[in-house]
Design an enzyme around this catalytic site. Structure first.
Site, PDB file in Angstrom:
ATOM      1  N   LYS A 212      35.690  32.797  44.298  1.00 13.19           N
ATOM      2  CA  LYS A 212      34.754  33.807  43.782  1.00 13.19           C
ATOM      3  C   LYS A 212      35.283  34.449  42.509  1.00 13.19           C
ATOM      4  O   LYS A 212      34.556  34.589  41.522  1.00 13.19           O
ATOM      5  CB  LYS A 212      34.541  34.897  44.848  1.00 13.19           C
ATOM      6  CG  LYS A 212      33.803  36.120  44.325  1.00 13.19           C
ATOM      7  CD  LYS A 212      33.651  37.194  45.385  1.00 13.19           C
ATOM      8  CE  LYS A 212      34.825  38.118  45.574  1.00 13.19           C
ATOM      9  NZ  LYS A 212      34.936  39.245  44.636  1.00 13.19           N
ATOM     10  N   ASN A 213      36.568  34.841  42.531  1.00 15.10           N
ATOM     11  CA  ASN A 213      37.088  35.627  41.418  1.00 15.10           C
ATOM     12  C   ASN A 213      37.403  34.793  40.176  1.00 15.10           C
ATOM     13  O   ASN A 213      37.816  35.342  39.146  1.00 15.10           O
ATOM     14  CB  ASN A 213      38.308  36.446  41.863  1.00 15.10           C
ATOM     15  CG  ASN A 213      37.874  37.608  42.752  1.00 15.10           C
ATOM     16  OD1 ASN A 213      36.689  37.911  42.865  1.00 15.10           O
ATOM     17  ND2 ASN A 213      38.840  38.254  43.387  1.00 15.10           N
TER      18      ASN A 213
ATOM     19  N   CYS B  32      33.380  47.649  45.162  1.00 13.11           N
ATOM     20  CA  CYS B  32      33.911  48.002  46.475  1.00 13.11           C
ATOM     21  C   CYS B  32      34.529  49.397  46.473  1.00 13.11           C
ATOM     22  O   CYS B  32      35.068  49.851  45.463  1.00 13.11           O
ATOM     23  CB  CYS B  32      35.023  47.019  46.853  1.00 13.11           C
ATOM     24  SG  CYS B  32      34.435  45.455  47.445  1.00 13.11           S
TER      25      CYS B  32
ATOM     26  N   ARG C 239      39.267  52.792  40.374  1.00 14.42           N
ATOM     27  CA  ARG C 239      39.028  51.610  39.556  1.00 14.42           C
ATOM     28  C   ARG C 239      38.408  51.919  38.182  1.00 14.42           C
ATOM     29  O   ARG C 239      37.267  51.562  37.902  1.00 14.42           O
ATOM     30  CB  ARG C 239      38.175  50.600  40.318  1.00 14.42           C
ATOM     31  CG  ARG C 239      38.805  50.211  41.626  1.00 14.42           C
ATOM     32  CD  ARG C 239      38.055  49.126  42.326  1.00 14.42           C
ATOM     33  NE  ARG C 239      38.356  47.813  41.788  1.00 14.42           N
ATOM     34  CZ  ARG C 239      37.726  46.710  42.175  1.00 14.42           C
ATOM     35  NH1 ARG C 239      36.760  46.771  43.042  1.00 14.42           N
ATOM     36  NH2 ARG C 239      38.061  45.554  41.661  1.00 14.42           N
TER      37      ARG C 239
ATOM     38  N   ASP D 206      44.364  41.426  47.942  1.00 11.05           N
ATOM     39  CA  ASP D 206      43.154  40.914  48.600  1.00 11.05           C
ATOM     40  C   ASP D 206      43.439  40.263  49.955  1.00 11.05           C
ATOM     41  O   ASP D 206      42.504  39.840  50.647  1.00 11.05           O
ATOM     42  CB  ASP D 206      42.434  39.909  47.689  1.00 11.05           C
ATOM     43  CG  ASP D 206      41.738  40.592  46.518  1.00 11.05           C
ATOM     44  OD1 ASP D 206      41.624  41.825  46.532  1.00 11.05           O
ATOM     45  OD2 ASP D 206      41.317  39.875  45.591  1.00 11.05           O
TER      46      ASP D 206
ATOM     47  N   ARG E 228      29.204  38.725  50.377  1.00 14.11           N
ATOM     48  CA  ARG E 228      29.552  38.791  48.951  1.00 14.11           C
ATOM     49  C   ARG E 228      30.670  37.814  48.624  1.00 14.11           C
ATOM     50  O   ARG E 228      30.743  37.317  47.505  1.00 14.11           O
ATOM     51  CB  ARG E 228      30.022  40.211  48.579  1.00 14.11           C
ATOM     52  CG  ARG E 228      28.922  41.240  48.560  1.00 14.11           C
ATOM     53  CD  ARG E 228      29.451  42.555  48.030  1.00 14.11           C
ATOM     54  NE  ARG E 228      30.265  42.311  46.844  1.00 14.11           N
ATOM     55  CZ  ARG E 228      31.330  43.020  46.498  1.00 14.11           C
ATOM     56  NH1 ARG E 228      31.708  44.034  47.227  1.00 14.11           N
ATOM     57  NH2 ARG E 228      32.010  42.724  45.411  1.00 14.11           N
TER      58      ARG E 228
HETATM   59  C1  EPZ Z   1      40.407  41.905  40.452  1.00 12.87           C
HETATM   60  O1  EPZ Z   1      39.868  43.223  40.328  1.00 12.87           O
HETATM   61  C2  EPZ Z   1      39.694  41.265  41.617  1.00 12.87           C
HETATM   62  N1  EPZ Z   1      38.268  41.197  41.343  1.00 12.87           N
HETATM   63  C3  EPZ Z   1      39.975  42.061  42.885  1.00 12.87           C
HETATM   64  O2  EPZ Z   1      39.357  41.407  43.966  1.00 12.87           O
HETATM   65  C4  EPZ Z   1      41.475  42.122  43.107  1.00 12.87           C
HETATM   66  O3  EPZ Z   1      41.745  42.944  44.215  1.00 12.87           O
HETATM   67  C5  EPZ Z   1      42.177  42.703  41.875  1.00 12.87           C
HETATM   68  O4  EPZ Z   1      41.800  41.932  40.681  1.00 12.87           O
HETATM   69  C6  EPZ Z   1      43.694  42.684  41.963  1.00 12.87           C
HETATM   70  O5  EPZ Z   1      44.130  41.373  42.163  1.00 12.87           O
HETATM   71  C7  EPZ Z   1      37.781  40.164  40.649  1.00 12.87           C
HETATM   72  O6  EPZ Z   1      38.484  39.305  40.155  1.00 12.87           O
HETATM   73  C8  EPZ Z   1      36.300  40.080  40.500  1.00 12.87           C
HETATM   74  P1  EPZ Z   1      42.652  45.038  38.169  1.00 12.87           P
HETATM   75  P2  EPZ Z   1      40.121  44.037  39.016  1.00 12.87           P
HETATM   76  O7  EPZ Z   1      41.995  45.279  36.859  1.00 12.87           O
HETATM   77  O8  EPZ Z   1      40.176  43.064  37.894  1.00 12.87           O
HETATM   78  C9  EPZ Z   1      43.863  49.648  37.556  1.00 12.87           C
HETATM   79  C10 EPZ Z   1      37.941  41.225  45.838  1.00 12.87           C
HETATM   80  O9  EPZ Z   1      37.968  41.680  46.999  1.00 12.87           O
HETATM   81  N2  EPZ Z   1      43.061  49.651  36.314  1.00 12.87           N
HETATM   82  O10 EPZ Z   1      43.760  44.039  38.209  1.00 12.87           O
HETATM   83  O11 EPZ Z   1      39.142  45.121  38.970  1.00 12.87           O
HETATM   84  C11 EPZ Z   1      43.002  49.514  38.801  1.00 12.87           C
HETATM   85  O12 EPZ Z   1      42.420  50.741  39.179  1.00 12.87           O
HETATM   86  C12 EPZ Z   1      38.297  42.097  44.670  1.00 12.87           C
HETATM   87  O13 EPZ Z   1      37.616  40.057  45.578  1.00 12.87           O
HETATM   88  C13 EPZ Z   1      43.118  50.758  35.503  1.00 12.87           C
HETATM   89  O14 EPZ Z   1      43.808  51.731  35.771  1.00 12.87           O
HETATM   90  O15 EPZ Z   1      41.558  44.655  39.270  1.00 12.87           O
HETATM   91  C14 EPZ Z   1      43.993  48.975  39.797  1.00 12.87           C
HETATM   92  O16 EPZ Z   1      44.761  50.012  40.312  1.00 12.87           O
HETATM   93  C15 EPZ Z   1      38.536  43.515  45.063  1.00 12.87           C
HETATM   94  N3  EPZ Z   1      42.350  50.770  34.360  1.00 12.87           N
HETATM   95  C16 EPZ Z   1      44.900  48.080  38.934  1.00 12.87           C
HETATM   96  O17 EPZ Z   1      44.695  48.516  37.580  1.00 12.87           O
HETATM   97  C17 EPZ Z   1      41.573  49.706  34.015  1.00 12.87           C
HETATM   98  O18 EPZ Z   1      40.908  49.782  32.964  1.00 12.87           O
HETATM   99  C18 EPZ Z   1      44.590  46.601  38.995  1.00 12.87           C
HETATM  100  O19 EPZ Z   1      43.192  46.405  38.730  1.00 12.87           O
HETATM  101  C19 EPZ Z   1      41.536  48.574  34.841  1.00 12.87           C
HETATM  102  C20 EPZ Z   1      42.302  48.566  35.994  1.00 12.87           C
END
Ligand code: EPZ
Length: 429
Positions: A22-23, A126, A131, A316, A408
């Site tokens: 998915k991701n 979610c 986030r 995840d 989803r």
């Molecule tokens: C991706 O989310 C995945 N989603 C998530 O999977 C996964 O849990 C996550 O990466 C971590 O591996 C998809 O790929 C669609 P991040 P993402 O940007 O990209 C902070 C699932 O269940 N952050 O790596 O949104 C954030 O809050 C989902 O399939 C900022 O502070 O995650 C988090 O603490 C859930 N500012 C950390 O970074 C920003 O601008 C990592 O987030 C962006 C992120």
């Protein structure tokens, strides 16, 4: 609303085919906005998030054809999507659509790169923490976009096009890396992404972008270099197997006992999780068809795990591991470092009789000898599936409510598990 009923106690034996990730599928579909030629994606999972993104892309004028099954195709084979963004009719992604799926915010990158403007609603997604998107905005600003936020929308403009730059992320972010990568492909000059996410889905997207004519090196390492090109073209790409789905079924087998072949799985995508499962008492064998996981007779041993960006133990899979550890012989400790609010499954697991206490980012799970089925529901995708895992080993009946989260991200979950002997069924309505 559909529900899933599970009667626990059966071992799992058989084969589970692993779907496309998915991701990776979501950003790959979004990358199609970068070219006016057709991008063909094979092995796209049939998921609610994919269908929703099809609608969102359709709103921008993207044409998506889903090819039917070909003779000889396995019933579980993913779909092939022909995605053509020949003409982009609208550079606005509205609240009604973006609020349903966080990843759809990422359309901002190809839109600003190709159309030099984008107006995208701040995302939803979610319930696993705040986030924010500050780092995505920072990356686009580094590439020369002018950004304002107005009425819940991020408005990006780059009248002369984006310009290559160095983007140094203060923390590892998958979304930030996807956005920087896509935007930089069409920026003038060289972009360097420092402290880039190394997740396999980033590598898959970079591979596809390179097939489309991008010049990207270093994907899968913390430093990615992109030489901007004037135009990208069509290509054909197969989505990599889903490492989270793989890990989820591996945990389900470790929980229920038995032996299952995870067909099409790639062990190098989830080595950290496989190591934890081995420490927990499962036997893992890598073969030509994927991974075989077994737990026969031996009990579950407790583990201490901290989530981390790839190649660490993935956030995840944190909820699924916690479900498994509810039956361990002793106390386990799981620390969540990626999302601050990703423990919503704790109170639901308690309904089965699990003993879990929380102290900040760390959960301590005192294994119990027996779980009892219960009515449960969850607030996010991976939390929902952790309840299914607990239910497989619980005595009696569990009813998992609100399963739209499962739909989803897990393709035909109940079919895949029941084919291996689980007593699980979907109840419609
Ligand atoms: C991706 O989310 C995945 N989603 C998530 O999977 C996964 O849990 C996550 O990466 C971590 O591996 C998809 O790929 C669609 P991040 P993402 O940007 O990209 C902070 C699932 O269940 N952050 O790596 O949104 C954030 O809050 C989902 O399939 C900022 O502070 O995650 C988090 O603490 C859930 N500012 C950390 O970074 C920003 O601008 C990592 O987030 C962006 C992120």
């Amino acid at each position: 609303m559909d529900r899933i009923r599970i009667i626990g106690g059966n071992e799992l034996r058989g084969t589970i085919p692993i779907s496309g990730a998915k991701n990776a599928a979501l950003p790959l579909m979004i990358a199609a906005l970068l070219t006016d030629e057709t991008l063909i994606l094979d092995n796209v999972p049939r998921l609610a998030d994919v269908a929703l993104l099809q609608r969102i892309l359709g709103n921008h004028g993207v044409d998506i054809m889903s090819a039917g099954k070909r003779p000889g195709d396995h019933e579980y084979q993913g779909q092939t999507l022909h995605i053509s963004a020949k003409t982009i009719v609208d550079t606005t992604a509205p609240y009604e659509l973006v609020s349903k799926m966080r990843a759809s915010f990422w359309v901002i990158a190809p839109l600003i790169a190709r159309m030099h403007e984008a107006k995208v609603s701040l995302p939803g997604g979610c319930a696993i923490g705040t986030r924010p998107v500050d780092l995505l905005i920072m990356a686009l600003e580094r590439l020369g976009a002018e950004i304002t936020i107005d009425g819940g929308y991020v408005i990006a403009k780059a009248p002369g096009g984006l310009k290559g730059a160095t983007i140094a992320f203060p923390k590892v972010t998958v979304s930030g890396t996807h956005v920087a990568l896509m935007a930089a492909t069409l920026a003038r000059g060289t972009t360097i992404i420092d402290n880039a996410a190394c997740e396999p889905e980033i590598v898959d997207v970079a591979d596809c972008l390179n097939k489309m004519g991008a010049k990207i090196t270093g994907a899968g390492t913390p430093r990615i270099t992109i030489e901007g090109v004037a135009k990208l073209h069509g290509a054909r790409h197969t989505v990599l197997p889903d490492r989270i789905e793989t890990g989820t079924y591996a945990m389900a087998v470790a929980m229920a006992g038995g032996e299952v072949q995870l067909s099409g799985a790639r062990p190098e995508l989830l080595q950290a999780a496989l190591d934890v499962l081995t420490a927990a008492g499962a036997t893992i064998t890598v073969n030509n068809d994927g991974i075989k996981i077994a737990r026969n007779g031996a009990g579950i041993s407790p583990v201490t795990v901290t989530t981390a960006p790839f190649p660490g133990f993935p956030t995840d899979l944190q909820a699924q591991l916690m479900a498994l550890m509810t039956r361990a012989k002793g106390a386990s400790h799981i620390t969540e470092t990626i999302f601050e609010n990703r423990f919503m499954h704790v109170q639901e697991l308690a309904r089965f009789g699990a003993k879990i206490s929380l102290d900040g980012e760390t959960a301590t799970i005192d294994g119990v000898s027996k779980l009892r089925g219960a009515p449960v529901m969850a607030t996010d995708l991976r939390a929902s599936v952790s309840l299914v895992i607990a239910a497989l080993a619980a005595e009696g009946e569990t009813m998992v409510n609100r399963i739209y989260h499962l739909d989803r991200g897990f393709e035909r979950l109940e079919e895949k598990l029941s084919a291996c002997g689980a007593n699980i069924e979907r109840i419609s309505g």
